[in-house]
Design a protein around this motif. Sequence first.
Motif, PDB file in Angstrom:
ATOM      1  N   THR A   1      30.608  39.846  33.775  1.00  0.00           N
ATOM      2  CA  THR A   1      30.816  39.133  35.030  1.00  0.00           C
ATOM      3  C   THR A   1      29.547  39.203  35.896  1.00  0.00           C
ATOM      4  O   THR A   1      28.925  40.282  36.013  1.00  0.00           O
ATOM      5  CB  THR A   1      31.988  39.741  35.826  1.00  0.00           C
ATOM      6  OG1 THR A   1      33.157  39.712  35.010  1.00  0.00           O
ATOM      7  CG2 THR A   1      32.246  38.972  37.112  1.00  0.00           C
TER       8      THR A   1
ATOM      9  N   LYS B   1      32.709  39.779  26.899  1.00  0.00           N
ATOM     10  CA  LYS B   1      32.439  39.089  28.155  1.00  0.00           C
ATOM     11  C   LYS B   1      31.840  40.030  29.198  1.00  0.00           C
ATOM     12  O   LYS B   1      31.883  41.248  29.056  1.00  0.00           O
ATOM     13  CB  LYS B   1      33.725  38.466  28.703  1.00  0.00           C
ATOM     14  CG  LYS B   1      34.386  37.471  27.770  1.00  0.00           C
ATOM     15  CD  LYS B   1      35.670  36.933  28.374  1.00  0.00           C
ATOM     16  CE  LYS B   1      36.365  35.950  27.436  1.00  0.00           C
ATOM     17  NZ  LYS B   1      37.622  35.424  28.031  1.00  0.00           N
TER      18      LYS B   1
ATOM     19  N   ILE C   1      28.505  38.637  39.750  1.00  0.00           N
ATOM     20  CA  ILE C   1      29.046  38.509  41.113  1.00  0.00           C
ATOM     21  C   ILE C   1      27.918  38.066  42.034  1.00  0.00           C
ATOM     22  O   ILE C   1      26.924  38.769  42.204  1.00  0.00           O
ATOM     23  CB  ILE C   1      29.647  39.837  41.608  1.00  0.00           C
ATOM     24  CG1 ILE C   1      30.748  40.298  40.647  1.00  0.00           C
ATOM     25  CG2 ILE C   1      30.204  39.681  43.022  1.00  0.00           C
ATOM     26  CD1 ILE C   1      31.303  41.682  40.972  1.00  0.00           C
TER      27      ILE C   1
ATOM     28  N   GLU D   1      32.450  34.784  41.509  1.00  0.00           N
ATOM     29  CA  GLU D   1      32.381  35.562  40.272  1.00  0.00           C
ATOM     30  C   GLU D   1      32.364  34.604  39.080  1.00  0.00           C
ATOM     31  O   GLU D   1      33.206  33.701  38.990  1.00  0.00           O
ATOM     32  CB  GLU D   1      33.581  36.512  40.152  1.00  0.00           C
ATOM     33  CG  GLU D   1      33.601  37.601  41.222  1.00  0.00           C
ATOM     34  CD  GLU D   1      34.708  38.621  40.996  1.00  0.00           C
ATOM     35  OE1 GLU D   1      35.398  38.513  39.944  1.00  0.00           O
ATOM     36  OE2 GLU D   1      34.881  39.513  41.840  1.00  0.00           O
ATOM     37  N   TYR D   2      31.417  34.844  38.177  1.00  0.00           N
ATOM     38  CA  TYR D   2      31.222  33.947  37.043  1.00  0.00           C
ATOM     39  C   TYR D   2      31.114  34.775  35.763  1.00  0.00           C
ATOM     40  O   TYR D   2      30.606  35.892  35.768  1.00  0.00           O
ATOM     41  CB  TYR D   2      29.974  33.093  37.246  1.00  0.00           C
ATOM     42  CG  TYR D   2      30.007  32.341  38.561  1.00  0.00           C
ATOM     43  CD1 TYR D   2      30.690  31.137  38.680  1.00  0.00           C
ATOM     44  CD2 TYR D   2      29.374  32.868  39.697  1.00  0.00           C
ATOM     45  CE1 TYR D   2      30.740  30.466  39.888  1.00  0.00           C
ATOM     46  CE2 TYR D   2      29.417  32.204  40.915  1.00  0.00           C
ATOM     47  CZ  TYR D   2      30.110  31.003  41.005  1.00  0.00           C
ATOM     48  OH  TYR D   2      30.172  30.341  42.205  1.00  0.00           O
ATOM     49  N   THR D   3      31.595  34.194  34.678  1.00  0.00           N
ATOM     50  CA  THR D   3      31.687  34.909  33.407  1.00  0.00           C
ATOM     51  C   THR D   3      30.561  34.511  32.468  1.00  0.00           C
ATOM     52  O   THR D   3      30.183  33.346  32.390  1.00  0.00           O
ATOM     53  CB  THR D   3      33.042  34.608  32.727  1.00  0.00           C
ATOM     54  OG1 THR D   3      34.102  35.019  33.585  1.00  0.00           O
ATOM     55  CG2 THR D   3      33.160  35.346  31.395  1.00  0.00           C
TER      56      THR D   3
ATOM     57  N   VAL E   1      28.787  44.093  34.380  1.00  0.00           N
ATOM     58  CA  VAL E   1      29.122  43.631  35.731  1.00  0.00           C
ATOM     59  C   VAL E   1      27.833  43.666  36.552  1.00  0.00           C
ATOM     60  O   VAL E   1      27.258  44.735  36.771  1.00  0.00           O
ATOM     61  CB  VAL E   1      30.206  44.506  36.400  1.00  0.00           C
ATOM     62  CG1 VAL E   1      30.475  44.009  37.824  1.00  0.00           C
ATOM     63  CG2 VAL E   1      31.487  44.490  35.580  1.00  0.00           C
TER      64      VAL E   1
END
Length: 294
Positions: free
Chosen positions: A290, A288, A292, A277-279, A224
Amino acid sequence: MYMLSIFTIVIMSLMTGSSIFLLHRNKNKLATLSGLVVVTVLTMMSGLLAGYISGILSGELFFPVGLGTLIGFILGFIAGQPIGILAILTGSASGVVSGIMGALLGAILQFDNPTIILGILLGVYVIILGLVLLFIIVDTNGKLTLDTKGISPFNILSAGLVLIAIFLFLYSSDLVKIPGESEAAATQETNTSTTPKQTELDITKETKPKIEMMITPTGYSPNVIKVKKGVLVELNITNPGDNSCFSTFMMPAFDLDSVNLKAGTTKLTFTPDKEGEYTFSCGMNMFKGTVIVE
């Protein structure tokens, strides 16, 4: 397992062969109705056991079902031939059905310890085929009699209760695990052990933000990441090994598509030009993370 299977095949060959031999030898002495019953029981038990053995030894479905069907049909034809066409039809039908059922039992219900189930089936087979042999001998010999009235219903009920108790014991013990439970437990344990812990990194206040990302067996670390909109970000991804899953990195929101990650450190850059927010993920989309953008 293989030794017990070979032993079972030998016992089954001897007892089934002996029963068929007695049927052919005493075909003129055995009543038609008695012959039908003997042929049905003989092919049903032999087909079931033969199908089960082929199922547990092959481990797949098509071959044991075909083999069980063939064995059941052949046994029904050979055993019913001295009695008549009705016995052939009845024996072949019961042999085919029991052969398929045994193959399905052995191929689909893959118990952790199939030898116990095979041992139980062998025991039942020996008892029933022993009674079949005894019946043929008594029924074709006028000097011998078999008094079944001396067998109390209580004895039969007791034997049934003992058999149920054995299956309940196996169900509650670790000797036999029900199909699917062990796999489900293993899958749950694997998912628990491979679920990555959430690790955050905030670089929104840095003027030259740099991310040192490590690939671990459980995923990306950090997974993250908070970044500032419009600020170029340097992303260094360290891949300790040539893992086929992690060998590709994707973050399509910022034009990082199918980036090849070899063993070592790969340097990338991207500019987050939109908030949200993008993965990012591996090539197989299993692991995965994230990004932000603030």
